[in-house]
Design a protein around this motif. Structure first.
Motif, PDB file in Angstrom:
ATOM      1  N   GLU A 163       5.586   1.720  -8.848  1.00  0.00           N
ATOM      2  CA  GLU A 163       6.063   2.351 -10.082  1.00  0.00           C
ATOM      3  C   GLU A 163       6.927   1.434 -10.927  1.00  0.00           C
ATOM      4  O   GLU A 163       6.960   1.564 -12.157  1.00  0.00           O
ATOM      5  CB  GLU A 163       6.826   3.633  -9.736  1.00  0.00           C
ATOM      6  CG  GLU A 163       5.952   4.739  -9.131  1.00  0.00           C
ATOM      7  CD  GLU A 163       5.582   4.516  -7.668  1.00  0.00           C
ATOM      8  OE1 GLU A 163       6.158   3.603  -7.036  1.00  0.00           O
ATOM      9  OE2 GLU A 163       4.719   5.250  -7.163  1.00  0.00           O
TER      10      GLU A 163
ATOM     11  N   SER B 154       1.430   2.131   5.627  1.00  0.00           N
ATOM     12  CA  SER B 154       0.038   2.242   5.166  1.00  0.00           C
ATOM     13  C   SER B 154      -0.249   1.097   4.212  1.00  0.00           C
ATOM     14  O   SER B 154       0.672   0.398   3.772  1.00  0.00           O
ATOM     15  CB  SER B 154      -0.143   3.562   4.425  1.00  0.00           C
ATOM     16  OG  SER B 154       0.718   3.590   3.299  1.00  0.00           O
ATOM     17  N   ASP B 155      -1.509   0.947   3.857  1.00  0.00           N
ATOM     18  CA  ASP B 155      -1.794  -0.079   2.851  1.00  0.00           C
ATOM     19  C   ASP B 155      -1.167   0.296   1.506  1.00  0.00           C
ATOM     20  O   ASP B 155      -0.702  -0.567   0.777  1.00  0.00           O
ATOM     21  CB  ASP B 155      -3.290  -0.394   2.725  1.00  0.00           C
ATOM     22  CG  ASP B 155      -4.193   0.745   3.130  1.00  0.00           C
ATOM     23  OD1 ASP B 155      -5.328   0.512   3.514  1.00  0.00           O
ATOM     24  OD2 ASP B 155      -3.734   1.904   3.046  1.00  0.00           O
TER      25      ASP B 155
ATOM     26  N   LYS C 216      -9.891   5.851   7.803  1.00  0.00           N
ATOM     27  CA  LYS C 216      -9.262   7.063   7.261  1.00  0.00           C
ATOM     28  C   LYS C 216     -10.169   8.251   7.582  1.00  0.00           C
ATOM     29  O   LYS C 216     -11.385   8.168   7.436  1.00  0.00           O
ATOM     30  CB  LYS C 216      -9.065   6.904   5.747  1.00  0.00           C
ATOM     31  CG  LYS C 216      -8.233   8.007   5.113  1.00  0.00           C
ATOM     32  CD  LYS C 216      -7.504   7.516   3.881  1.00  0.00           C
ATOM     33  CE  LYS C 216      -6.784   8.653   3.177  1.00  0.00           C
ATOM     34  NZ  LYS C 216      -5.756   8.165   2.251  1.00  0.00           N
TER      35      LYS C 216
HETATM   36  C1  LIG Z   1       6.434   5.981  -4.403  1.00  0.00           C
HETATM   37  C2  LIG Z   1       5.261   6.851  -4.230  1.00  0.00           C
HETATM   38  N1  LIG Z   1       4.327   6.872  -5.186  1.00  0.00           N
HETATM   39  C3  LIG Z   1       3.252   7.691  -5.066  1.00  0.00           C
HETATM   40  C4  LIG Z   1       3.105   8.492  -3.977  1.00  0.00           C
HETATM   41  C5  LIG Z   1       1.950   9.452  -3.861  1.00  0.00           C
HETATM   42  N2  LIG Z   1       1.036   9.033  -2.791  1.00  0.00           N
HETATM   43  C6  LIG Z   1       1.029   9.655  -1.604  1.00  0.00           C
HETATM   44  S1  LIG Z   1       0.030   8.896  -0.510  1.00  0.00           S
HETATM   45  C7  LIG Z   1      -0.422   7.732  -1.655  1.00  0.00           C
HETATM   46  C8  LIG Z   1      -1.313   6.591  -1.329  1.00  0.00           C
HETATM   47  C9  LIG Z   1      -2.167   6.795  -0.190  1.00  0.00           C
HETATM   48  O1  LIG Z   1      -2.514   5.548   0.336  1.00  0.00           O
HETATM   49  P1  LIG Z   1      -2.023   5.146   1.778  1.00  0.00           P
HETATM   50  O2  LIG Z   1      -0.571   5.339   1.850  1.00  0.00           O
HETATM   51  O3  LIG Z   1      -2.573   3.820   2.081  1.00  0.00           O
HETATM   52  O4  LIG Z   1      -2.751   6.298   2.568  1.00  0.00           O
HETATM   53  P2  LIG Z   1      -3.101   6.405   4.095  1.00  0.00           P
HETATM   54  O5  LIG Z   1      -3.559   5.073   4.539  1.00  0.00           O
HETATM   55  O6  LIG Z   1      -1.873   6.878   4.790  1.00  0.00           O
HETATM   56  O7  LIG Z   1      -4.160   7.423   4.166  1.00  0.00           O
HETATM   57  C10 LIG Z   1       0.204   7.966  -2.860  1.00  0.00           C
HETATM   58  C11 LIG Z   1       0.013   7.156  -4.058  1.00  0.00           C
HETATM   59  C12 LIG Z   1       4.109   8.451  -3.001  1.00  0.00           C
HETATM   60  N3  LIG Z   1       4.055   9.211  -1.903  1.00  0.00           N
HETATM   61  N4  LIG Z   1       5.157   7.610  -3.145  1.00  0.00           N
END
Ligand SMILES: Cc1ncc(C[n+]2csc(CCOP(=O)(O)OP(=O)(O)O)c2C)c(N)n1
Lengths: 314, 273
Positions: free
Chosen positions: A49, B147-148, B240
């Protein structure tokens, strides 16, 4: 409301090539039409952000209108200094849009509650703070946001918020909209909690208490004349907001009253107490827990108005 | 790890998946794909790596575990409930009115070290805990699961430079590298590759592993740090939505949960008990 926001923005962007969307990996199921229609004015910065806000500022400094957009606190608090130093100080034409003000994201938890945003955003010079209560205000607000030259904070609802206004509204940025007539007190609200506030006024009327109800969709610049008139004409002022009491709508209204030397007979702020909302529950349930639903608002207002008046009066 | 131990841990991972599917189904919440992705990591961490005690969740010498991808809190609740940190009835209230378990991981739950939910917060806090542990000459380790998407945030990179600078070898990061984030594939949003090389260049000791192979995870984490004087970074290659055929490798499984009819099929596919 977020679907409506994206639709209206898409329409305007078709006519105004200055409009860009700079995102931070949020907007699934909503932002795709903009991406597909204007791929050269749409960028996803990833979950980043601060970079989103800096990039948006740079785009805006070159004569464009850059929209940043994400959930709750991510496009505001996460990148607050970018908003302050880059966007606001340079009066850059960046529009910061949050989805889900207040407790809208319910059981997702504290990280996803925007409950201090109004106070923080309105403290920034050059920033407009706008919280639509229903689709009518939301739609008019998108046009006003684009027409306004400078930083703009848009606190967008999350779902299908019911209408507060009936029929067409006379919308002007910075001007309160009358929702209901009454002379016993005035209820001011901002944002989607408006439908609870308006419904509370309806319940109060059944008990013979007639409140004027006004939507202060623009918290900054605030409608000073409407606030002063309410104090003079109805004697009592009640503010309702889905936000911490510290520095929010109630604080903004109190500032105006004190500045103008108009002290109403009664002044009551209703909002969230000074704590984190760590209870688990859906949006309506959480609002109920904190007394921000129509029946509970009505009871609190009625009891307050029944108490004898203390202190100075208008 | 013996064959019997391996079977037990795999069974725990299946139970974690089952709890996550049921919780998100009852709560009509999202992020189930992000939980399924880390079931084996959770099972191995809590049975083989972390020194924690359900009877004394705040014991001073416990290992600290921080879930930085707070949206997958359900998977941590699942394993904590399995281990007896709190009654399993609490699962019923996940994401529901008056329940104890909120969508993003919360420190109000016994066994949870730290609340997250905004990405990019976990690693800096883990780094601070590692500094404090070293300062106090304590032997506990700090493990942070990211996470990525977490690795998009500047704060993550600020923290990882700092951790290497200060040679925090009591700190281990595990990345749930499923290569999918909220609006698409990581390679199309912010490509992290060559990921391992980048981390090595930043002076971290790096290993890669199949994040669904409990024996491989166990072997990788058996000895920490990977290298004396460096923080450890385990790139766990994951899928995932792992275990549920229509969710695997989709962006969609970040959102929503399963329908009533899908729940039965999903539970069958993961081999839930
Ligand atoms: C600072 C922030 N921006 C946006 C989000 C909203 N958000 C939740 S999960 C995510 C991205 C999902 O990607 P990742 O974390 O890689 O997912 P996973 O590998 O855990 O499935 C986003 C943008 C957040 N939680 N925090």
């Amino acid at each position: 409301m977020r679907t409506l926001f994206n639709k209206v923005l898409l329409d305007i962007a078709g006519k105004d090539p200055r409009i860009w969307m700079i995102l931070a990996d949020i907007g699934y199921g909503e932002i795709e039409p903009f991406r597909d229609a204007f791929p050269d004015r749409w960028y996803n910065c990833g979950v980043a952000e601060q970079n989103m806000t800096g990039v948006a500022c740079g785009v805006a400094m070159e004569g464009n209108i850059a929209i940043t957009y994400s959930i709750a606190n991510f496009p505001t608090l996460r990148c607050l200094e970018q908003i302050r130093n880059d966007v606001c100080y340079h009066n850059a034409n960046v529009k910061i849009v949050i989805i889900g003000g207040g407790l809208a994201y319910g059981p997702l938890g504290v990280s996803h509650q925007a409950t201090e945003d109004i106070a923080i955003m309105r403290a920034l010079p050059n920033m407009v703070v706008f919280c639509p209560c229903d689709f009518a205000e939301a739609e008019a607000g998108v046009h006003a946001m684009i027409a306004h030259d400078g930083p703009f904070y848009y606190r967008c609802g999350y779902k299908k918020e019911p209408p507060v206004h009936s029929g067409k509204i006379d919308f002007q940025l910075g001007k309160a909209i009358r929702v209901r007539e009454g002379a016993d007190a005035t209820i001011f609200f901002t944002g989607t909690i408006g439908n609870q506030a308006a419904a509370a006024a309806e319940l109060l009327e059944r008990d013979g208490i007639r409140c004027r109800v006004e939507s202060l969709h623009t918290v900054k610049p605030i409608d000073r004349a409407a606030i002063v008139a309410a104090a003079r004409e109805t004697g009592g002022i009640i503010t309702v907001e889905e936000h911490q009491l510290a520095g929010g709508l109630g604080g903004a209204v109190a500032e105006v009253l004190c500045d103008e030397g108009v002290v109403p007979q009664r002044f009551l702020r209703l909002g969230l107490p000074d704590c984190y909302v760590s209870r688990v529950g859906t949006h309506p349930w959480l609002l109920d827990q904190y007394g921000l639903v129509a029946p509970k608002l009505a009871v609190r207002i009625k009891e307050y108005l029944r108490q004898p008046v203390a202190g100075a009066s208008v | 790890m013996t064959a019997a131990e391996r079977t037990e841990i795999e069974r725990l991972a299946r139970r974690v998946r089952g709890h996550c599917l049921r919780m998100t189904h009852r709560g009509r919440s999202g992020h189930v794909g992000s939980m399924l992705s880390i079931a084996e990591i959770m099972a191995v961490l809590y049975t083989r790596v972390l020194r924690v005690d359900p009877a004394h969740p705040r014991a001073p010498d416990r290992d600290r575990f921080i879930l930085s991808k707070g949206h997958a809190g359900g998977a941590v609740y699942a394993v904590l409930g399995e281990l007896g940190f709190f009654p399993q009835e609490w699962f019923q209230g996940y994401y529901r009115d008056g329940g104890r378990l909120m969508g993003h991981i919360s420190h109000h739950v016994p066994g949870v070290e730290f609340s997250t939910g905004s990405l990019g917060h976990g690693l800096p806090v883990a780094v601070g805990m590692a500094l404090a542990a070293r300062h106090a000459r304590r032997q506990h380790r700090i493990i942070c699961l990211m996470s990525d998407g977490d690795c998009n945030e500047g704060s993550t990179w600020e923290a990882l430079l700092f951790a290497a600078q200060h040679k925090l070898d009591n700190l281990t990061v595990i990345v749930d590298y499923n290569r999918i984030q909220a609006l698409g594939m990581s390679k199309d949003v912010l490509d992290l590759e060559p990921f391992a090389t980048k981390l090595q260049a930043c002076h971290w000791a790096v290993k890669e592993v199949d994040g669904h192979d409990v024996a491989a995870l166990d072997a990788a984490l058996a000895v920490l740090p990977f290298e004396t004087g460096k923080p450890s970074w385990l790139l766990a290659r994951t899928v995932k939505g792992k275990g549920v055929s229509w969710m695997e490798n989709t962006v969609a499984c970040h959102y929503g949960s399963v329908t009533d009819e899908e729940l039965a099929r999903a539970l069958a596919e993961i081999g839930a008990e």
